[in-house]
Design a protein around this motif. Structure first.
Motif, PDB file in Angstrom:
ATOM      1  N   MET A 124       0.841  -1.185   0.000  1.00  0.00           N
ATOM      2  CA  MET A 124       0.000   0.000   0.000  1.00  0.00           C
ATOM      3  C   MET A 124       0.878   1.237   0.000  1.00  0.00           C
ATOM      4  N   ALA A 125       0.426   2.234  -0.708  1.00  0.00           N
ATOM      5  CA  ALA A 125       1.148   3.505  -0.756  1.00  0.00           C
ATOM      6  C   ALA A 125       0.475   4.506   0.187  1.00  0.00           C
ATOM      7  N   ALA A 126       1.243   5.461   0.653  1.00  0.00           N
ATOM      8  CA  ALA A 126       0.681   6.517   1.488  1.00  0.00           C
ATOM      9  C   ALA A 126      -0.450   7.186   0.727  1.00  0.00           C
ATOM     10  N   GLY A 127      -1.556   7.396   1.410  1.00  0.00           N
ATOM     11  CA  GLY A 127      -2.710   8.030   0.797  1.00  0.00           C
ATOM     12  C   GLY A 127      -3.784   7.047   0.368  1.00  0.00           C
ATOM     13  N   ASP A 128      -3.427   5.751   0.204  1.00  0.00           N
ATOM     14  CA  ASP A 128      -4.427   4.746  -0.130  1.00  0.00           C
ATOM     15  C   ASP A 128      -5.400   4.590   1.040  1.00  0.00           C
ATOM     16  N   ILE A 129      -6.613   4.148   0.753  1.00  0.00           N
ATOM     17  CA  ILE A 129      -7.620   3.936   1.790  1.00  0.00           C
ATOM     18  C   ILE A 129      -7.591   2.468   2.207  1.00  0.00           C
ATOM     19  N   GLU A 130      -7.570   2.249   3.513  1.00  0.00           N
ATOM     20  CA  GLU A 130      -7.551   0.906   4.073  1.00  0.00           C
ATOM     21  C   GLU A 130      -8.808   0.699   4.912  1.00  0.00           C
ATOM     22  N   THR A 131      -9.536  -0.372   4.641  1.00  0.00           N
ATOM     23  CA  THR A 131     -10.667  -0.797   5.470  1.00  0.00           C
ATOM     24  C   THR A 131     -10.162  -1.962   6.308  1.00  0.00           C
ATOM     25  N   PHE A 132     -10.371  -1.898   7.630  1.00  0.00           N
ATOM     26  CA  PHE A 132      -9.842  -2.945   8.509  1.00  0.00           C
ATOM     27  C   PHE A 132     -10.759  -3.173   9.696  1.00  0.00           C
ATOM     28  N   SER A 133     -10.578  -4.317  10.332  1.00  0.00           N
ATOM     29  CA  SER A 133     -11.356  -4.686  11.509  1.00  0.00           C
ATOM     30  C   SER A 133     -10.471  -4.616  12.750  1.00  0.00           C
ATOM     31  N   ARG A 134     -11.053  -4.082  13.815  1.00  0.00           N
ATOM     32  CA  ARG A 134     -10.378  -4.043  15.119  1.00  0.00           C
ATOM     33  C   ARG A 134     -11.391  -4.517  16.145  1.00  0.00           C
ATOM     34  N   ASN A 135     -11.164  -5.686  16.717  1.00  0.00           N
ATOM     35  CA  ASN A 135     -12.068  -6.255  17.717  1.00  0.00           C
ATOM     36  C   ASN A 135     -13.500  -6.355  17.212  1.00  0.00           C
ATOM     37  N   HIS A 193      -7.970   1.138  -2.869  1.00  0.00           N
ATOM     38  CA  HIS A 193      -8.692   0.742  -1.661  1.00  0.00           C
ATOM     39  C   HIS A 193      -8.303  -0.693  -1.319  1.00  0.00           C
ATOM     40  N   PHE A 194      -7.946  -0.924  -0.074  1.00  0.00           N
ATOM     41  CA  PHE A 194      -7.549  -2.242   0.403  1.00  0.00           C
ATOM     42  C   PHE A 194      -8.437  -2.641   1.571  1.00  0.00           C
ATOM     43  N   VAL A 195      -8.686  -3.937   1.692  1.00  0.00           N
ATOM     44  CA  VAL A 195      -9.450  -4.469   2.818  1.00  0.00           C
ATOM     45  C   VAL A 195      -8.549  -5.423   3.591  1.00  0.00           C
ATOM     46  N   ARG A 196      -8.520  -5.253   4.894  1.00  0.00           N
ATOM     47  CA  ARG A 196      -7.698  -6.074   5.794  1.00  0.00           C
ATOM     48  C   ARG A 196      -8.637  -6.690   6.830  1.00  0.00           C
ATOM     49  N   THR A 197      -8.490  -7.982   7.080  1.00  0.00           N
ATOM     50  CA  THR A 197      -9.389  -8.626   8.036  1.00  0.00           C
ATOM     51  C   THR A 197      -9.073  -8.240   9.475  1.00  0.00           C
ATOM     52  N   GLU A 198      -7.857  -7.878   9.766  1.00  0.00           N
ATOM     53  CA  GLU A 198      -7.457  -7.422  11.101  1.00  0.00           C
ATOM     54  C   GLU A 198      -6.484  -6.272  10.971  1.00  0.00           C
ATOM     55  N   GLU A 199      -6.433  -5.427  11.981  1.00  0.00           N
ATOM     56  CA  GLU A 199      -5.510  -4.300  11.976  1.00  0.00           C
ATOM     57  C   GLU A 199      -4.086  -4.798  12.196  1.00  0.00           C
ATOM     58  N   GLY A 200      -3.124  -4.117  11.595  1.00  0.00           N
ATOM     59  CA  GLY A 200      -1.720  -4.436  11.813  1.00  0.00           C
ATOM     60  C   GLY A 200      -1.065  -5.033  10.595  1.00  0.00           C
ATOM     61  N   PRO A 201       0.256  -5.127  10.615  1.00  0.00           N
ATOM     62  CA  PRO A 201       0.971  -5.665   9.458  1.00  0.00           C
ATOM     63  C   PRO A 201       0.715  -7.157   9.297  1.00  0.00           C
ATOM     64  N   SER A 202       0.367  -7.557   8.085  1.00  0.00           N
ATOM     65  CA  SER A 202       0.176  -8.967   7.789  1.00  0.00           C
ATOM     66  C   SER A 202       0.129  -9.155   6.285  1.00  0.00           C
ATOM     67  N   ASP A 203      -0.046 -10.392   5.860  1.00  0.00           N
ATOM     68  CA  ASP A 203      -0.096 -10.704   4.443  1.00  0.00           C
ATOM     69  C   ASP A 203      -1.522 -10.766   3.909  1.00  0.00           C
ATOM     70  N   ASP A 204      -2.527 -10.384   4.738  1.00  0.00           N
ATOM     71  CA  ASP A 204      -3.910 -10.528   4.299  1.00  0.00           C
ATOM     72  C   ASP A 204      -4.442  -9.296   3.578  1.00  0.00           C
ATOM     73  N   VAL A 205      -3.583  -8.376   3.203  1.00  0.00           N
ATOM     74  CA  VAL A 205      -4.011  -7.171   2.509  1.00  0.00           C
ATOM     75  C   VAL A 205      -4.126  -7.463   1.020  1.00  0.00           C
TER      76      VAL A 205
END
Length: 75
Positions: A1-12, A51-63
């Motif tokens: 992801m590049a700076a400025g991209d939108i990330e959708t993620f889950s936290r708890n 736009h990226f979707v991540r199942t959990e917050e934080g660095p991982s390979d699920d992006v």
């Protein structure tokens, strides 16, 4: 992801959007992934970023990109 991209993620179990490179979330929280993705996709389209979707917050390979870059879409 590049700076400025939108990330959708889950936290708890709560969904959020944020601009990559910023620590605060973009707008409010969402109870469902579908709602958060819809808003995140709209924000990415308006900003002409990815736009990226991540199942959990934080660095991982699920992006993964959620859609083509808005500049690549034909209207």
């Amino acid at each position: 992801m590049a700076a400025g991209d939108i990330e959708t993620f889950s936290r708890n179990g709560i969904w959020f959007n944020r601009i990559q490179g910023e620590s605060h979330t973009l707008g409010s929280s969402f109870e469902s992934m579908e709602e958060a993705v819809k808003v995140g996709r709209g924000a990415a389209t308006a900003r002409q970023v990815r736009h990226f979707v991540r199942t959990e917050e934080g660095p991982s390979d699920d992006v993964a990109p959620n859609e083509a870059h808005p500049r690549d879409l034909m209207w």
